[in-house]
Motif scaffolding. Sequence first.
Motif, PDB file in Angstrom:
ATOM      1  N   ALA A  11       0.835  -1.206   0.000  1.00  0.00           N
ATOM      2  CA  ALA A  11       0.000   0.000   0.000  1.00  0.00           C
ATOM      3  C   ALA A  11       0.870   1.257   0.000  1.00  0.00           C
ATOM      4  CB  ALA A  11      -0.944  -0.011   1.200  1.00  0.00           C
ATOM      5  N   THR A  12       2.001   1.200   0.668  1.00  0.00           N
ATOM      6  CA  THR A  12       2.935   2.335   0.662  1.00  0.00           C
ATOM      7  C   THR A  12       3.485   2.559  -0.745  1.00  0.00           C
ATOM      8  OG1 THR A  12       3.512   1.951   2.978  1.00  0.00           O
ATOM      9  CG2 THR A  12       5.088   3.220   1.664  1.00  0.00           C
ATOM     10  N   VAL A  13       3.822   1.484  -1.441  1.00  0.00           N
ATOM     11  CA  VAL A  13       4.310   1.583  -2.824  1.00  0.00           C
ATOM     12  C   VAL A  13       3.211   2.137  -3.725  1.00  0.00           C
ATOM     13  CG1 VAL A  13       5.134   0.266  -4.824  1.00  0.00           C
ATOM     14  CG2 VAL A  13       6.025  -0.248  -2.543  1.00  0.00           C
ATOM     15  N   ALA A  14       1.989   1.639  -3.563  1.00  0.00           N
ATOM     16  CA  ALA A  14       0.864   2.115  -4.380  1.00  0.00           C
ATOM     17  C   ALA A  14       0.621   3.605  -4.131  1.00  0.00           C
ATOM     18  CB  ALA A  14      -0.396   1.302  -4.074  1.00  0.00           C
ATOM     19  N   ALA A  15       0.683   4.037  -2.884  1.00  0.00           N
ATOM     20  CA  ALA A  15       0.480   5.450  -2.565  1.00  0.00           C
ATOM     21  C   ALA A  15       1.566   6.315  -3.212  1.00  0.00           C
ATOM     22  CB  ALA A  15       0.469   5.658  -1.050  1.00  0.00           C
ATOM     23  N   ALA A  16       2.804   5.840  -3.194  1.00  0.00           N
ATOM     24  CA  ALA A  16       3.897   6.580  -3.837  1.00  0.00           C
ATOM     25  C   ALA A  16       3.655   6.694  -5.339  1.00  0.00           C
ATOM     26  CB  ALA A  16       5.234   5.901  -3.554  1.00  0.00           C
ATOM     27  N   LYS A  17       3.174   5.614  -5.951  1.00  0.00           N
ATOM     28  CA  LYS A  17       2.849   5.673  -7.378  1.00  0.00           C
ATOM     29  C   LYS A  17       1.771   6.712  -7.634  1.00  0.00           C
ATOM     30  CE  LYS A  17       3.876   1.019  -9.093  1.00  0.00           C
ATOM     31  NZ  LYS A  17       3.359   0.036 -10.054  1.00  0.00           N
ATOM     32  N   LEU A  18       0.733   6.718  -6.792  1.00  0.00           N
ATOM     33  CA  LEU A  18      -0.393   7.637  -6.982  1.00  0.00           C
ATOM     34  C   LEU A  18      -0.014   9.100  -6.775  1.00  0.00           C
ATOM     35  CD1 LEU A  18      -3.121   5.457  -5.298  1.00  0.00           C
ATOM     36  CD2 LEU A  18      -3.131   6.218  -7.696  1.00  0.00           C
ATOM     37  N   ARG A  19       1.084   9.361  -6.087  1.00  0.00           N
ATOM     38  CA  ARG A  19       1.541  10.739  -5.904  1.00  0.00           C
ATOM     39  C   ARG A  19       2.217  11.272  -7.164  1.00  0.00           C
ATOM     40  NH1 ARG A  19       3.016   8.555  -0.847  1.00  0.00           N
ATOM     41  NH2 ARG A  19       1.541   9.207   0.747  1.00  0.00           N
ATOM     42  N   ARG A  20       2.579  10.385  -8.080  1.00  0.00           N
ATOM     43  CA  ARG A  20       3.181  10.827  -9.342  1.00  0.00           C
ATOM     44  C   ARG A  20       2.056  11.280 -10.272  1.00  0.00           C
ATOM     45  NH1 ARG A  20       5.840   5.461  -9.765  1.00  0.00           N
ATOM     46  NH2 ARG A  20       4.738   5.401 -11.727  1.00  0.00           N
ATOM     47  N   PRO A  21       2.192  12.463 -10.888  1.00  0.00           N
ATOM     48  CA  PRO A  21       1.121  12.985 -11.752  1.00  0.00           C
ATOM     49  C   PRO A  21       0.710  12.027 -12.866  1.00  0.00           C
ATOM     50  CG  PRO A  21       2.750  14.681 -11.347  1.00  0.00           C
ATOM     51  CD  PRO A  21       3.302  13.407 -10.761  1.00  0.00           C
ATOM     52  N   GLU A  22       1.660  11.339 -13.472  1.00  0.00           N
ATOM     53  CA  GLU A  22       1.300  10.430 -14.570  1.00  0.00           C
ATOM     54  C   GLU A  22       0.451   9.266 -14.076  1.00  0.00           C
ATOM     55  OE1 GLU A  22       5.519   9.213 -13.277  1.00  0.00           O
ATOM     56  OE2 GLU A  22       4.436  11.079 -13.557  1.00  0.00           O
ATOM     57  N   CYS A  23       0.695   8.810 -12.853  1.00  0.00           N
ATOM     58  CA  CYS A  23      -0.118   7.711 -12.304  1.00  0.00           C
ATOM     59  C   CYS A  23      -1.486   8.227 -11.857  1.00  0.00           C
ATOM     60  CB  CYS A  23       0.617   7.041 -11.150  1.00  0.00           C
ATOM     61  SG  CYS A  23      -0.279   5.641 -10.438  1.00  0.00           S
ATOM     62  N   SER A  24      -1.511   9.354 -11.182  1.00  0.00           N
ATOM     63  CA  SER A  24      -2.804   9.864 -10.696  1.00  0.00           C
ATOM     64  C   SER A  24      -3.744  10.205 -11.850  1.00  0.00           C
ATOM     65  CB  SER A  24      -2.609  11.071  -9.779  1.00  0.00           C
ATOM     66  OG  SER A  24      -2.076  12.159 -10.488  1.00  0.00           O
ATOM     67  N   GLN A  25      -3.204  10.350 -13.049  1.00  0.00           N
ATOM     68  CA  GLN A  25      -4.024  10.603 -14.242  1.00  0.00           C
ATOM     69  C   GLN A  25      -5.021   9.466 -14.487  1.00  0.00           C
ATOM     70  OE1 GLN A  25      -4.020  13.482 -15.991  1.00  0.00           O
ATOM     71  NE2 GLN A  25      -5.711  12.668 -17.176  1.00  0.00           N
ATOM     72  N   VAL A  26      -4.725   8.273 -13.960  1.00  0.00           N
ATOM     73  CA  VAL A  26      -5.644   7.145 -14.141  1.00  0.00           C
ATOM     74  C   VAL A  26      -7.030   7.474 -13.573  1.00  0.00           C
ATOM     75  CG1 VAL A  26      -5.136   5.822 -12.019  1.00  0.00           C
ATOM     76  CG2 VAL A  26      -5.718   4.619 -14.123  1.00  0.00           C
ATOM     77  N   LEU A  27      -7.070   8.371 -12.598  1.00  0.00           N
ATOM     78  CA  LEU A  27      -8.355   8.760 -12.003  1.00  0.00           C
ATOM     79  C   LEU A  27      -9.221   9.561 -12.968  1.00  0.00           C
ATOM     80  CD1 LEU A  27      -6.830   9.726  -8.597  1.00  0.00           C
ATOM     81  CD2 LEU A  27      -8.310   7.758  -9.013  1.00  0.00           C
ATOM     82  N   SER A  28      -8.589  10.182 -13.946  1.00  0.00           N
ATOM     83  CA  SER A  28      -9.343  10.923 -14.963  1.00  0.00           C
ATOM     84  C   SER A  28      -9.752  10.027 -16.123  1.00  0.00           C
ATOM     85  CB  SER A  28      -8.501  12.092 -15.492  1.00  0.00           C
ATOM     86  OG  SER A  28      -8.249  13.008 -14.451  1.00  0.00           O
ATOM     87  N   ASP A  29      -9.157   8.840 -16.200  1.00  0.00           N
ATOM     88  CA  ASP A  29      -9.468   7.900 -17.282  1.00  0.00           C
ATOM     89  C   ASP A  29     -10.810   7.196 -17.083  1.00  0.00           C
ATOM     90  OD1 ASP A  29      -7.015   8.437 -18.459  1.00  0.00           O
ATOM     91  OD2 ASP A  29      -6.034   6.668 -17.620  1.00  0.00           O
ATOM     92  N   PHE A  30     -11.257   7.137 -15.847  1.00  0.00           N
ATOM     93  CA  PHE A  30     -12.456   6.365 -15.523  1.00  0.00           C
ATOM     94  C   PHE A  30     -13.505   7.245 -14.859  1.00  0.00           C
ATOM     95  CE2 PHE A  30      -9.049   3.127 -15.456  1.00  0.00           C
ATOM     96  CZ  PHE A  30      -9.544   2.292 -16.438  1.00  0.00           C
TER      97      PHE A  30
END
Length: 135
Positions: A11-30
Amino acid sequence: MSTRALVAGTATVAAAKLRRPECSQVLSDFHEPAGRSLAEVLEERGTNAAEFLANLRFVDGGAVPRCAGGRVAAAANFGSPIVAVCKATFARVQYETPGLAANVLIHEMLHALGLGEDPPTSEEINRHVMRRCGP
């Protein structure tokens, strides 16, 4: 091992990924059924993806039928903050491909935010998460 302990590092790794703008963009995809993007859902809740992920409740999915086949690592119903972790499968994925295990948690977080399935298929969601967040 408790479910919380099993999931904590990933979960810590996933949270770090989500802090990156390119990863958090997935939230705009859906989008959720009412048509709002998942990024808009988070904004309306006054939180961000990493904080939302941290507040999900990961429980032992041993009694969940989808966990029985060994092909599913975790499962969440759309809109629910509870994620059932298929412990044996999740532990295997976590050991073999830690980045993929983090993506599993991101995938389930999308469902917790309101993303349904079929459509999009689980495979489509996985591809989007992998493309945005990496392996």
